[in-house]
Enzyme design. Structure first.
Site, PDB file in Angstrom:
ATOM      1  N   ARG A   1       2.507   8.878  -5.847  1.00 28.52           N
ATOM      2  CA  ARG A   1       1.611  10.016  -5.083  1.00 28.52           C
ATOM      3  C   ARG A   1       2.434  10.143  -4.018  1.00 28.52           C
ATOM      4  NH1 ARG A   1      -1.789   7.553  -2.752  1.00 28.52           N
ATOM      5  NH2 ARG A   1      -1.836   5.497  -3.681  1.00 28.52           N
TER       6      ARG A   1
ATOM      7  N   TYR B   1       3.218  13.649 -11.992  1.00 29.98           N
ATOM      8  CA  TYR B   1       2.781  12.275 -11.766  1.00 29.98           C
ATOM      9  C   TYR B   1       1.484  11.895 -11.640  1.00 29.98           C
ATOM     10  CZ  TYR B   1       2.662   7.448 -10.948  1.00 29.98           C
ATOM     11  OH  TYR B   1       2.335   6.247 -11.189  1.00 29.98           O
ATOM     12  N   GLY B   2       0.746  11.039 -12.394  1.00 30.52           N
ATOM     13  CA  GLY B   2      -0.600  10.253 -12.413  1.00 30.52           C
ATOM     14  C   GLY B   2      -1.440  11.080 -11.183  1.00 30.52           C
ATOM     15  N   GLY B   3      -1.535  10.195 -10.089  1.00 28.48           N
ATOM     16  CA  GLY B   3      -2.337  10.771  -8.926  1.00 28.48           C
ATOM     17  C   GLY B   3      -2.189  12.110  -8.690  1.00 28.48           C
TER      18      GLY B   3
ATOM     19  N   LYS C   1      -7.628  10.732  -8.715  1.00 27.30           N
ATOM     20  CA  LYS C   1      -7.707  10.793  -7.098  1.00 27.30           C
ATOM     21  C   LYS C   1      -8.247  12.117  -6.583  1.00 27.30           C
ATOM     22  CE  LYS C   1      -6.796   6.461  -6.934  1.00 27.30           C
ATOM     23  NZ  LYS C   1      -5.950   5.819  -7.567  1.00 27.30           N
TER      24      LYS C   1
ATOM     25  N   HIS D   1     -12.711   3.910  -3.900  1.00 30.30           N
ATOM     26  CA  HIS D   1     -11.587   3.273  -4.485  1.00 30.30           C
ATOM     27  C   HIS D   1     -11.721   1.940  -4.906  1.00 30.30           C
ATOM     28  CE1 HIS D   1      -6.732   2.879  -4.571  1.00 30.30           C
ATOM     29  NE2 HIS D   1      -7.030   2.928  -5.433  1.00 30.30           N
TER      30      HIS D   1
ATOM     31  N   SER E   1      -3.875   0.748  -3.448  1.00 27.97           N
ATOM     32  CA  SER E   1      -3.186   0.861  -4.429  1.00 27.97           C
ATOM     33  C   SER E   1      -2.175  -0.288  -4.654  1.00 27.97           C
ATOM     34  CB  SER E   1      -2.419   2.111  -4.473  1.00 27.97           C
ATOM     35  OG  SER E   1      -3.227   3.203  -4.386  1.00 27.97           O
TER      36      SER E   1
ATOM     37  N   CYS F   1      -2.673  -3.482  -5.307  1.00 31.65           N
ATOM     38  CA  CYS F   1      -3.254  -4.705  -4.745  1.00 31.65           C
ATOM     39  C   CYS F   1      -4.079  -5.631  -5.573  1.00 31.65           C
ATOM     40  CB  CYS F   1      -3.604  -4.301  -3.375  1.00 31.65           C
ATOM     41  SG  CYS F   1      -2.426  -3.908  -1.855  1.00 31.65           S
TER      42      CYS F   1
ATOM     43  N   ASP G   1     -10.614   0.984 -11.171  1.00 23.19           N
ATOM     44  CA  ASP G   1      -9.936   2.031  -9.980  1.00 23.19           C
ATOM     45  C   ASP G   1     -11.162   2.777  -9.264  1.00 23.19           C
ATOM     46  OD1 ASP G   1      -7.540   2.598  -8.640  1.00 23.19           O
ATOM     47  OD2 ASP G   1      -7.577   4.802  -9.392  1.00 23.19           O
TER      48      ASP G   1
ATOM     49  N   ALA H   1       5.969   1.979 -12.333  1.00 23.25           N
ATOM     50  CA  ALA H   1       5.663   2.339 -13.930  1.00 23.25           C
ATOM     51  C   ALA H   1       4.243   2.004 -14.129  1.00 23.25           C
ATOM     52  CB  ALA H   1       6.698   1.738 -14.781  1.00 23.25           C
ATOM     53  N   ARG H   2       3.735   3.074 -15.177  1.00 26.03           N
ATOM     54  CA  ARG H   2       2.115   2.793 -15.333  1.00 26.03           C
ATOM     55  C   ARG H   2       1.946   3.036 -16.815  1.00 26.03           C
ATOM     56  NH1 ARG H   2      -1.702   2.724 -10.867  1.00 26.03           N
ATOM     57  NH2 ARG H   2      -0.218   2.533  -9.224  1.00 26.03           N
TER      58      ARG H   2
ATOM     59  N   ARG I   1      -3.618  -6.482   1.137  1.00 23.12           N
ATOM     60  CA  ARG I   1      -2.381  -7.515   0.756  1.00 23.12           C
ATOM     61  C   ARG I   1      -1.696  -7.986   2.326  1.00 23.12           C
ATOM     62  NH1 ARG I   1       1.947  -7.651  -3.017  1.00 23.12           N
ATOM     63  NH2 ARG I   1       0.424  -6.389  -4.558  1.00 23.12           N
TER      64      ARG I   1
ATOM     65  N   PHE J   1      -4.782 -14.261  -9.436  1.00 20.90           N
ATOM     66  CA  PHE J   1      -5.173 -13.830 -11.044  1.00 20.90           C
ATOM     67  C   PHE J   1      -6.290 -14.614 -11.412  1.00 20.90           C
ATOM     68  CE2 PHE J   1      -0.530 -13.284  -9.957  1.00 20.90           C
ATOM     69  CZ  PHE J   1      -0.502 -11.730  -9.947  1.00 20.90           C
ATOM     70  N   GLY J   2      -6.241 -15.412 -12.541  1.00 20.67           N
ATOM     71  CA  GLY J   2      -7.536 -16.023 -13.097  1.00 20.67           C
ATOM     72  C   GLY J   2      -8.215 -16.991 -12.205  1.00 20.67           C
ATOM     73  N   ASP J   3      -7.473 -17.467 -11.039  1.00 25.34           N
ATOM     74  CA  ASP J   3      -7.949 -18.442 -10.248  1.00 25.34           C
ATOM     75  C   ASP J   3      -8.840 -17.897  -9.114  1.00 25.34           C
ATOM     76  OD1 ASP J   3      -7.487 -21.273 -11.248  1.00 25.34           O
ATOM     77  OD2 ASP J   3      -5.396 -20.642 -10.893  1.00 25.34           O
TER      78      ASP J   3
HETATM   79  N1  LIG Z   1      -0.198 -13.011  -5.790  1.00 25.48           N
HETATM   80  C1  LIG Z   1      -1.001 -12.049  -6.522  1.00 25.48           C
HETATM   81  N2  LIG Z   1      -0.638 -10.758  -6.806  1.00 25.48           N
HETATM   82  C2  LIG Z   1      -1.389 -10.244  -7.451  1.00 25.48           C
HETATM   83  C3  LIG Z   1      -2.871 -10.762  -7.811  1.00 25.48           C
HETATM   84  N3  LIG Z   1      -3.810  -9.720  -8.401  1.00 25.48           N
HETATM   85  C4  LIG Z   1      -2.685  -8.595  -8.697  1.00 25.48           C
HETATM   86  N4  LIG Z   1      -1.219  -9.041  -8.106  1.00 25.48           N
HETATM   87  C5  LIG Z   1      -0.204  -8.183  -8.300  1.00 25.48           C
HETATM   88  O1  LIG Z   1      -0.450  -6.942  -7.566  1.00 25.48           O
HETATM   89  C6  LIG Z   1       0.236  -5.687  -8.356  1.00 25.48           C
HETATM   90  C7  LIG Z   1      -0.860  -4.716  -8.623  1.00 25.48           C
HETATM   91  O2  LIG Z   1      -1.686  -5.261  -9.149  1.00 25.48           O
HETATM   92  P1  LIG Z   1      -2.975  -4.047  -9.851  1.00 25.48           P
HETATM   93  O3  LIG Z   1      -4.013  -5.177 -10.314  1.00 25.48           O
HETATM   94  O4  LIG Z   1      -2.246  -3.335 -10.883  1.00 25.48           O
HETATM   95  O5  LIG Z   1      -3.468  -3.327  -8.688  1.00 25.48           O
HETATM   96  P2  LIG Z   1      -4.320  -1.919  -8.625  1.00 25.48           P
HETATM   97  O6  LIG Z   1      -5.003  -2.399  -7.195  1.00 25.48           O
HETATM   98  O7  LIG Z   1      -5.063  -1.996  -9.870  1.00 25.48           O
HETATM   99  O8  LIG Z   1      -3.491  -0.713  -8.298  1.00 25.48           O
HETATM  100  P3  LIG Z   1      -3.517   0.922  -8.452  1.00 25.48           P
HETATM  101  O9  LIG Z   1      -3.587   0.888  -9.922  1.00 25.48           O
HETATM  102  O10 LIG Z   1      -2.539   1.385  -7.941  1.00 25.48           O
HETATM  103  O11 LIG Z   1      -4.953   1.289  -7.690  1.00 25.48           O
HETATM  104  C8  LIG Z   1       0.960  -6.351  -9.389  1.00 25.48           C
HETATM  105  O12 LIG Z   1       2.127  -6.667  -9.253  1.00 25.48           O
HETATM  106  C9  LIG Z   1      -0.098  -7.850  -9.615  1.00 25.48           C
HETATM  107  O13 LIG Z   1       0.729  -8.876 -10.322  1.00 25.48           O
HETATM  108  C10 LIG Z   1      -3.142 -12.079  -7.110  1.00 25.48           C
HETATM  109  O14 LIG Z   1      -4.123 -12.511  -7.398  1.00 25.48           O
HETATM  110  N5  LIG Z   1      -2.215 -12.607  -6.483  1.00 25.48           N
HETATM  111  O1  LIG Z   2      -3.509   7.574  -8.455  1.00 27.12           O
HETATM  112  C1  LIG Z   2      -2.135   7.039  -9.039  1.00 27.12           C
HETATM  113  O2  LIG Z   2      -1.102   7.638  -9.151  1.00 27.12           O
HETATM  114  C2  LIG Z   2      -2.339   5.724  -9.325  1.00 27.12           C
HETATM  115  C3  LIG Z   2      -3.455   4.812  -8.575  1.00 27.12           C
HETATM  116  O3  LIG Z   2      -4.474   4.314  -9.190  1.00 27.12           O
HETATM  117  C4  LIG Z   2      -3.402   4.705  -7.080  1.00 27.12           C
HETATM  118  O4  LIG Z   2      -2.113   5.011  -6.638  1.00 27.12           O
HETATM  119  O5  LIG Z   2      -4.202   3.892  -6.540  1.00 27.12           O
HETATM  120 MN   LIG Z   3      -5.797   3.095  -7.818  1.00 25.60          MN
END
Ligand SMILES: Nc1nc2c(ncn2[C@@H]2O[C@H](COP(=O)(O)OP(=O)(O)OP(=O)(O)O)[C@@H](O)[C@H]2O)c(=O)[nH]1
Ligand SMILES: O=C([O-])CC(=O)C(=O)O
Ligand SMILES: [Mn+2]
Length: 592
Positions: A70, A198-200, A207, A227, A249, A251, A278, A365-366, A397, A490-492
């Site tokens: 974006r 591109y995407g967004g 978006k 969001h 995004s 995160c 999202d 990359a998506r 983050r 992640f899972g935790d």
């Molecule tokens: N350290 C850590 N990294 C994480 C965790 N969850 C996600 N990530 C990392 O964060 C990055 C993006 O995670 P996504 O879940 O794709 O983020 P999103 O918020 O859906 O992103 P958008 O699609 O851009 O809105 C990846 O590199 C993940 O590996 C977590 O709990 N801990």
């Molecule tokens: O909008 C996009 O290109 C991808 C997305 O989910 C974000 O950036 O939050």
């Molecule tokens: Mn997003």
């Protein structure tokens, strides 16, 4: 013919004349139509077929290297008055913006096909859903809109019945970054996007419509367009609580939405259902609760980092019927990105892989895939009335300061925690990565109006008779002195969700602190984790002096909006600061 249909027809005719498109194709969303488009794109090289044995019906698309994220500096909100767009948006007067865009669109589809893409954001029969029509000259956009929205004949029928729809006009143009703009006209319910594929920037349902235009509409109509991911957390008793979470995004929304519980939790019967990853639209129901839908029908997720360890649900849904954008390739034509086993043979630009050129997959990359392919996809995602939200979670983050989890004392404090969000920037937008910036409610790039009015809108939901969700703030990204993430994530992260739902159900007491409520020691279960000795203590450390500095900066940020900023929010902050300062001084004296 209904007047809606004639207004749609009229608009399509006007655009076809302006852009001088060779032909006009109305999209019905059928499989035959998608197959025809794929054939066309394979022939032109816009799509590359992936290994049919490992990835049947999967394709790779490579964007122009200058068009991979974006572009916030080229994204505008064009309200009549600049103050209505607010200091949080780039603004241009509507007349000037239309003139600029129409000059770009003039003749831009010569030799191209103009696709008319009717779509519905949300379940086709839901009163919470809204429709739009995107006109585009990009078959890539049509294919992606087909996966990401309810696209085609049903949506068109609803538009003809309903009347209003969002008009989105898009052309990839020449992909020249100097001739690229994403313009929003919330008062006209329209969008004009030129020069990016591109995407967004280009999938206008996402978006542009579902956040920027919808947030503006939502304020007028008394709902929220956010969001946020939506997940259902099913406990061992078989009850499901729904949680909506806003992270900026890249995160962690997709990852949290598809979480697979750690082994011990699985055995106890915990399970996560994915409703959205999202975007979340929510509205107070007759019962006073907030009811939410996911307006999307697919996932446009970040590929790098997606692995069998971090997000097995995502990985599994990506081995058929998916489109990959800007990933690398293995020698046998499988998609590859950092975090996967094996080796890349080609990078995202199609060059033989050479680490000297950087990662094989672009960091942004998506993948695009229909939501129904996700093993944790919730049956409730199609429910016309949506799902009731028990908890709202904000997060960013942050390598320091923000604890693993924090609960707001009440709605106003929760709105303040959301408004105070900051996050280190990621590759999802062009620009420097890893810089701390303010990103209230993860909406900095997406709120279609003045943040001061947006915060006031959020505050306005606190009315007699409502039962609003509890509000939390999380941070999975706090780092130790070794520079590594402390929390396994992640899972935790389920361990933290368990505590939140326990709070909702009145199962846990919390510890009141100056910054909000924290879990009592032991209430977040850590069995089965190998954490360094002081990890939990570090994750919940409250450094009053640093908080005071953080909130001073936040106060200056709120003040930068001037008179329009609601006093209630400023008062909330000032009341906290009035207690933080003496505590910080006391601590300094004690350490001193
Ligand atoms: N350290 C850590 N990294 C994480 C965790 N969850 C996600 N990530 C990392 O964060 C990055 C993006 O995670 P996504 O879940 O794709 O983020 P999103 O918020 O859906 O992103 P958008 O699609 O851009 O809105 C990846 O590199 C993940 O590996 C977590 O709990 N801990
Ligand atoms: O909008 C996009 O290109 C991808 C997305 O989910 C974000 O950036 O939050
Ligand atoms: Mn997003």
């Amino acid at each position: 013919m209904s007047s809606q249909l004639s207004s749609l027809n009229q608009w399509v005719e006007d655009v076809a004349r302006l852009t001088q498109a060779d032909r006009v194709q109305w999209c019905n969303g059928s499989e035959a139509e998608a197959a025809e488009l794929r054939k066309l794109m394979l022939a032109s090289g816009d799509l590359i077929a992936l290994n049919p044995d490992t990835h049947p019906d999967c394709y790779l698309h490579r964007s122009s290297p200058s068009d991979v994220a974006r572009v916030e500096h080229l994204t505008f909100v064009c309200t009549e008055q600049e103050i209505d767009a607010g200091p949080n948006n780039h603004w241009m007067a509507p007349a000037a913006a239309h003139a600029k865009m129409d000059a770009l669109f003039e003749g831009c589809m010569k030799g191209r096909t103009l696709y008319v893409v009717p779509y519905c954001m949300g379940p086709i029969d839901s009163p919470l859903s809204r429709c739009g029509v995107e006109i585009t000259d990009s078959p890539y956009v049509v294919l992606n809109m087909g996966l990401m929205t309810r696209m085609g004949a049903d949506a068109q029928a609803r538009i003809e019945r309903e009347g209003t729809f969002v008009k989105g006009l898009h052309s990839t143009g020449e992909l020249d970054p100097e001739r690229r703009f994403i313009m929003h006209f919330p008062q006209e319910l329209s969008i004009k996007s030129y020069g990016s594929g591109y995407g967004g920037n280009a999938l206008l349902g996402k978006k542009c419509h579902a956040l920027r235009i919808a947030s503006y509409q939502a304020r007028q109509e008394g709902w929220l367009a956010e969001h946020m991911l939506i997940l259902g957390l099913q406990n061992p008793k078989g009850e499901t609580h729904y949680i909506a979470a806003a992270f900026p995004s890249a995160c962690g929304k997709t990852n949290l939405a598809m979480l697979i519980p750690p082994e011990g939790y699985r055995q106890e019967g915990w399970k996560i259902w994915t409703v959205g990853d999202d975007i979340c639209w929510m509205k107070p129901g007759e019962d006073g609760r907030l009811w939410a839908i996911n307006p999307e029908a697919g996932f446009f997720g970040v590929a790098p980092g997606t692995s069998a360890k971090t997000n097995p649900n995502a990985l599994e849904m990506l081995n058929r019927d998916a489109i990959f954008t800007n990933v690398g390739l293995t020698a046998d034509n499988q998609p590859w990105w950092e975090g996967l086993p094996g080796e890349p043979a080609f990078d995202w630009q199609g060059r033989p892989y050479d680490p000297a050129n950087g990662p094989a997959a672009h960091p942004n990359a998506r993948f695009t895939v229909g939501a129904k392919q996700c093993a944790s996809w919730s049956h409730q995602a199609e429910a016309a009335h949506g799902v009731p939200i028990s908890a709202i979670v904000f997060g960013g983050r942050r390598e320091s300061l923000l604890p693993l989890v924090l609960e707001a004392r009440d709605w106003t404090h929760g709105v303040m925690l959301g408004a105070a969000m900051g996050s280190e920037t990621t590759a999802a937008a062009t620009g420097a990565v890893g810089v701390l910036r303010r990103d209230p409610m993860a909406m900095k790039p997406f709120c279609g109006y003045n943040f001061a009015d947006y915060f006031a809108h959020w505050l306005s939901f606190d009315q007699p008779g409502v039962s609003l969700p509890r509000v939390f703030h999380v941070n999975w990204f706090r780092k130790g002195s070794d520079g590594k993430f402390i929390w396994p994530g992640f899972g935790d992260n389920l361990r933290v969700l368990e505590w939140m739902i326990g709070r909702v159900e009145g199962q846990f007491e919390a510890k009141d602190t100056l910054i909000g409520r924290l879990p009592k020691s032991g209430d977040i279960r850590t069995e089965g984790l190998t954490l360094p000795a002081a990890a939990m203590a570090t994750l919940f450390e409250v450094d009053e002096a640093r908080w005071d500095a953080e909130y001073q900066a936040f106060g200056e940020y709120l003040a930068s909006f001037g008179e329009r900023m609601p006093a209630k929010l400023v008062d909330e902050l000032n009341a906290i600061r009035a207690r933080l300062k003496p505590a910080a001084d006391l601590r300094k004296a004690a350490n001193g």
